[in-house]
Design a protein around this motif. Structure first.
Motif, PDB file in Angstrom:
ATOM      1  N   ALA A  19       0.869  -1.173   0.000  1.00 47.29           N
ATOM      2  CA  ALA A  19       0.000   0.000   0.000  1.00 47.29           C
ATOM      3  C   ALA A  19       0.906   1.223   0.000  1.00 47.29           C
ATOM      4  O   ALA A  19       2.054   1.154   0.446  1.00 47.29           O
ATOM      5  CB  ALA A  19      -0.906   0.006   1.231  1.00 47.29           C
ATOM      6  N   PRO A  20       0.421   2.357  -0.482  1.00 49.22           N
ATOM      7  CA  PRO A  20       1.264   3.552  -0.482  1.00 49.22           C
ATOM      8  C   PRO A  20       1.531   4.044   0.938  1.00 49.22           C
ATOM      9  O   PRO A  20       0.685   3.896   1.820  1.00 49.22           O
ATOM     10  CB  PRO A  20       0.444   4.565  -1.286  1.00 49.22           C
ATOM     11  N   ASP A  21       2.712   4.618   1.156  1.00 48.19           N
ATOM     12  CA  ASP A  21       3.004   5.218   2.459  1.00 48.19           C
ATOM     13  C   ASP A  21       2.143   6.456   2.673  1.00 48.19           C
ATOM     14  O   ASP A  21       1.704   6.732   3.782  1.00 48.19           O
ATOM     15  CB  ASP A  21       4.484   5.595   2.556  1.00 48.19           C
ATOM     16  N   ILE A  22       1.928   7.198   1.574  1.00 47.14           N
ATOM     17  CA  ILE A  22       1.075   8.383   1.615  1.00 47.14           C
ATOM     18  C   ILE A  22       0.011   8.230   0.534  1.00 47.14           C
ATOM     19  O   ILE A  22       0.331   8.068  -0.644  1.00 47.14           O
ATOM     20  CB  ILE A  22       1.886   9.673   1.371  1.00 47.14           C
ATOM     21  N   VAL A  52      -9.747   6.138  -2.640  1.00 43.49           N
ATOM     22  CA  VAL A  52      -9.299   4.997  -3.458  1.00 43.49           C
ATOM     23  C   VAL A  52      -7.832   4.689  -3.170  1.00 43.49           C
ATOM     24  O   VAL A  52      -6.943   5.104  -3.873  1.00 43.49           O
ATOM     25  CB  VAL A  52      -9.507   5.245  -4.980  1.00 43.49           C
ATOM     26  N   VAL A  53      -7.606   3.938  -2.112  1.00 45.09           N
ATOM     27  CA  VAL A  53      -6.250   3.558  -1.726  1.00 45.09           C
ATOM     28  C   VAL A  53      -5.989   2.132  -2.217  1.00 45.09           C
ATOM     29  O   VAL A  53      -6.631   1.194  -1.751  1.00 45.09           O
ATOM     30  CB  VAL A  53      -6.055   3.636  -0.198  1.00 45.09           C
ATOM     31  N   LEU A 110      -9.258   0.424  -1.193  1.00 44.46           N
ATOM     32  CA  LEU A 110      -9.972   0.653   0.059  1.00 44.46           C
ATOM     33  C   LEU A 110     -10.242   2.131   0.257  1.00 44.46           C
ATOM     34  O   LEU A 110      -9.502   2.978  -0.241  1.00 44.46           O
ATOM     35  CB  LEU A 110      -9.142   0.146   1.242  1.00 44.46           C
ATOM     36  N   LYS A 111     -11.284   2.437   1.022  1.00 44.90           N
ATOM     37  CA  LYS A 111     -11.582   3.810   1.389  1.00 44.90           C
ATOM     38  C   LYS A 111     -11.059   4.040   2.798  1.00 44.90           C
ATOM     39  O   LYS A 111     -11.367   3.275   3.705  1.00 44.90           O
ATOM     40  CB  LYS A 111     -13.086   4.062   1.334  1.00 44.90           C
ATOM     41  N   MET A 112     -10.260   5.082   2.954  1.00 47.92           N
ATOM     42  CA  MET A 112      -9.704   5.421   4.260  1.00 47.92           C
ATOM     43  C   MET A 112     -10.136   6.832   4.625  1.00 47.92           C
ATOM     44  O   MET A 112      -9.854   7.784   3.901  1.00 47.92           O
ATOM     45  CB  MET A 112      -8.173   5.321   4.241  1.00 47.92           C
ATOM     46  N   GLY A 113     -10.808   6.970   5.755  1.00 47.46           N
ATOM     47  CA  GLY A 113     -11.280   8.265   6.202  1.00 47.46           C
ATOM     48  C   GLY A 113     -10.167   9.150   6.726  1.00 47.46           C
ATOM     49  O   GLY A 113     -10.203  10.365   6.568  1.00 47.46           O
ATOM     50  N   LYS A 114      -9.159   8.549   7.348  1.00 45.31           N
ATOM     51  CA  LYS A 114      -8.038   9.315   7.892  1.00 45.31           C
ATOM     52  C   LYS A 114      -6.821   8.417   8.034  1.00 45.31           C
ATOM     53  O   LYS A 114      -6.892   7.212   7.837  1.00 45.31           O
ATOM     54  CB  LYS A 114      -8.402   9.957   9.221  1.00 45.31           C
ATOM     55  N   THR A 115      -5.707   9.014   8.388  1.00 51.41           N
ATOM     56  CA  THR A 115      -4.451   8.291   8.557  1.00 51.41           C
ATOM     57  C   THR A 115      -4.609   7.175   9.586  1.00 51.41           C
ATOM     58  O   THR A 115      -5.222   7.372  10.636  1.00 51.41           O
ATOM     59  CB  THR A 115      -3.336   9.266   9.004  1.00 51.41           C
ATOM     60  N   GLY A 116      -4.067   6.008   9.270  1.00 57.66           N
ATOM     61  CA  GLY A 116      -4.147   4.870  10.183  1.00 57.66           C
ATOM     62  C   GLY A 116      -3.524   3.640   9.568  1.00 57.66           C
ATOM     63  O   GLY A 116      -2.879   3.701   8.521  1.00 57.66           O
ATOM     64  N   ASP A 117      -3.740   2.500  10.218  1.00 56.00           N
ATOM     65  CA  ASP A 117      -3.181   1.239   9.757  1.00 56.00           C
ATOM     66  C   ASP A 117      -4.162   0.483   8.879  1.00 56.00           C
ATOM     67  O   ASP A 117      -5.359   0.467   9.148  1.00 56.00           O
ATOM     68  CB  ASP A 117      -2.821   0.332  10.937  1.00 56.00           C
ATOM     69  N   VAL A 118      -3.612  -0.151   7.843  1.00 56.05           N
ATOM     70  CA  VAL A 118      -4.348  -1.151   7.080  1.00 56.05           C
ATOM     71  C   VAL A 118      -3.948  -2.480   7.694  1.00 56.05           C
ATOM     72  O   VAL A 118      -2.763  -2.757   7.888  1.00 56.05           O
ATOM     73  CB  VAL A 118      -3.980  -1.108   5.577  1.00 56.05           C
ATOM     74  N   ILE A 119      -4.928  -3.295   8.029  1.00 60.82           N
ATOM     75  CA  ILE A 119      -4.676  -4.567   8.708  1.00 60.82           C
ATOM     76  C   ILE A 119      -5.106  -5.705   7.794  1.00 60.82           C
ATOM     77  O   ILE A 119      -6.208  -5.682   7.252  1.00 60.82           O
ATOM     78  CB  ILE A 119      -5.454  -4.647  10.032  1.00 60.82           C
ATOM     79  N   LEU A 154      -5.329 -17.820  12.782  1.00 63.31           N
ATOM     80  CA  LEU A 154      -5.376 -16.473  12.229  1.00 63.31           C
ATOM     81  C   LEU A 154      -4.037 -15.775  12.400  1.00 63.31           C
ATOM     82  O   LEU A 154      -3.456 -15.781  13.485  1.00 63.31           O
ATOM     83  CB  LEU A 154      -6.462 -15.652  12.924  1.00 63.31           C
ATOM     84  N   TYR A 155      -3.586 -15.166  11.312  1.00 64.74           N
ATOM     85  CA  TYR A 155      -2.336 -14.417  11.294  1.00 64.74           C
ATOM     86  C   TYR A 155      -2.648 -13.007  10.818  1.00 64.74           C
ATOM     87  O   TYR A 155      -3.592 -12.794  10.055  1.00 64.74           O
ATOM     88  CB  TYR A 155      -1.332 -15.074  10.354  1.00 64.74           C
ATOM     89  N   SER A 156      -1.853 -12.026  11.254  1.00 61.46           N
ATOM     90  CA  SER A 156      -2.126 -10.653  10.850  1.00 61.46           C
ATOM     91  C   SER A 156      -0.849  -9.871  10.586  1.00 61.46           C
ATOM     92  O   SER A 156       0.236 -10.251  11.033  1.00 61.46           O
ATOM     93  CB  SER A 156      -2.947  -9.928  11.924  1.00 61.46           C
ATOM     94  N   ALA A 157      -1.025  -8.772   9.853  1.00 59.08           N
ATOM     95  CA  ALA A 157       0.056  -7.825   9.583  1.00 59.08           C
ATOM     96  C   ALA A 157      -0.578  -6.446   9.460  1.00 59.08           C
ATOM     97  O   ALA A 157      -1.769  -6.323   9.168  1.00 59.08           O
ATOM     98  CB  ALA A 157       0.793  -8.204   8.308  1.00 59.08           C
ATOM     99  N   ARG A 158       0.230  -5.413   9.692  1.00 57.07           N
ATOM    100  CA  ARG A 158      -0.247  -4.033   9.624  1.00 57.07           C
ATOM    101  C   ARG A 158       0.702  -3.189   8.785  1.00 57.07           C
ATOM    102  O   ARG A 158       1.896  -3.442   8.752  1.00 57.07           O
ATOM    103  CB  ARG A 158      -0.305  -3.400  11.018  1.00 57.07           C
ATOM    104  N   LYS A 159       0.133  -2.173   8.150  1.00 53.93           N
ATOM    105  CA  LYS A 159       0.943  -1.183   7.435  1.00 53.93           C
ATOM    106  C   LYS A 159       0.296   0.171   7.636  1.00 53.93           C
ATOM    107  O   LYS A 159      -0.899   0.343   7.426  1.00 53.93           O
ATOM    108  CB  LYS A 159       1.023  -1.492   5.951  1.00 53.93           C
ATOM    109  N   SER A 160       1.083   1.131   8.049  1.00 52.51           N
ATOM    110  CA  SER A 160       0.588   2.477   8.275  1.00 52.51           C
ATOM    111  C   SER A 160       0.484   3.221   6.944  1.00 52.51           C
ATOM    112  O   SER A 160       1.394   3.174   6.121  1.00 52.51           O
ATOM    113  CB  SER A 160       1.529   3.219   9.218  1.00 52.51           C
ATOM    114  N   VAL A 161      -0.629   3.915   6.750  1.00 54.40           N
ATOM    115  CA  VAL A 161      -0.846   4.707   5.538  1.00 54.40           C
ATOM    116  C   VAL A 161      -1.286   6.108   5.981  1.00 54.40           C
ATOM    117  O   VAL A 161      -2.256   6.252   6.737  1.00 54.40           O
ATOM    118  CB  VAL A 161      -1.931   4.080   4.628  1.00 54.40           C
ATOM    119  N   LYS A 162      -0.564   7.115   5.502  1.00 55.33           N
ATOM    120  CA  LYS A 162      -0.915   8.499   5.803  1.00 55.33           C
ATOM    121  C   LYS A 162      -1.846   9.006   4.709  1.00 55.33           C
ATOM    122  O   LYS A 162      -1.514   8.937   3.537  1.00 55.33           O
ATOM    123  CB  LYS A 162       0.346   9.369   5.877  1.00 55.33           C
TER     124      LYS A 162
END
Length: 158
Positions: free
Chosen positions: A71-74, A80-81, A124-133, A142-150
């Motif tokens: 995912a993009p950092d910014i 439309v992310v 995905l639609k993102m309302g504000k800066t946060g993590d995509v999980i 169940l396994y998970s990962a996160r990425k922060s997107v500004k």
């Protein structure tokens, strides 16, 4: 093509279209039979844990480095992310994507048939800066990962 052949093609297509119309009108074909399954509870859940539990049957996940989130950092347009999730874990049966700061965090659920490569992407639609999980169900765990997107406002990049 001569005139009699054009007439036959027209008649065949007209008959097919009218048969389809009668089937839809009689209720034999409906959009519900064609559309994908909808897990309403997980998409209406207000917390990540409730959404994961509703979609996957359990809310406890283990962090994994075998899951890659692209995912993009910014994101200059939060509407439309582009996000892609790839898992190099054996026997993946489903992948869910959540957005941490959204009012309803569940954004997408992909159910994968056995033997399918665990590599999915969507926007995905993102309302504000946060993590995509990303939550991956494999082998009953169940396994998970996160990425922060500004998310920037107005596409200014700042």
């Amino acid at each position: 093509m001569n005139t009699s052949m054009k007439r036959r093609v027209f008649l065949k297509r007209s008959l097919s279209a009218s048969t389809l119309g009668v089937a839809v009108g009689a209720g034999l074909l409906s959009p519900q039979a064609i559309l994908a399954a909808w897990n309403e509870a997980s998409f209406q859940a207000k917390s990540e844990k409730d959404a994961i539990a509703s979609a996957m049957g359990d809310a406890s996940t283990t962090a994994s480095e075998d899951i890659t989130i692209k995912a993009p950092d910014i994101a200059e347009n939060g509407a439309v992310v582009p996000v892609a999730v790839k898992a190099s874990i054996a026997d993946v049966t489903s992948i869910a994507m959540l957005v941490e700061k959204n009012g309803t965090p569940m954004s997408a659920i992909f159910n994968l048939p056995k033997g399918t490569m665990a590599d999915v992407s969507t926007r995905l639609k993102m309302g504000k800066t946060g993590d995509v999980i990303a939550v991956v169900k494999a082998g009953g765990k169940l396994y998970s990962a996160r990425k922060s997107v500004k998310v920037t406002i107005g596409g200014c990049g700042g």
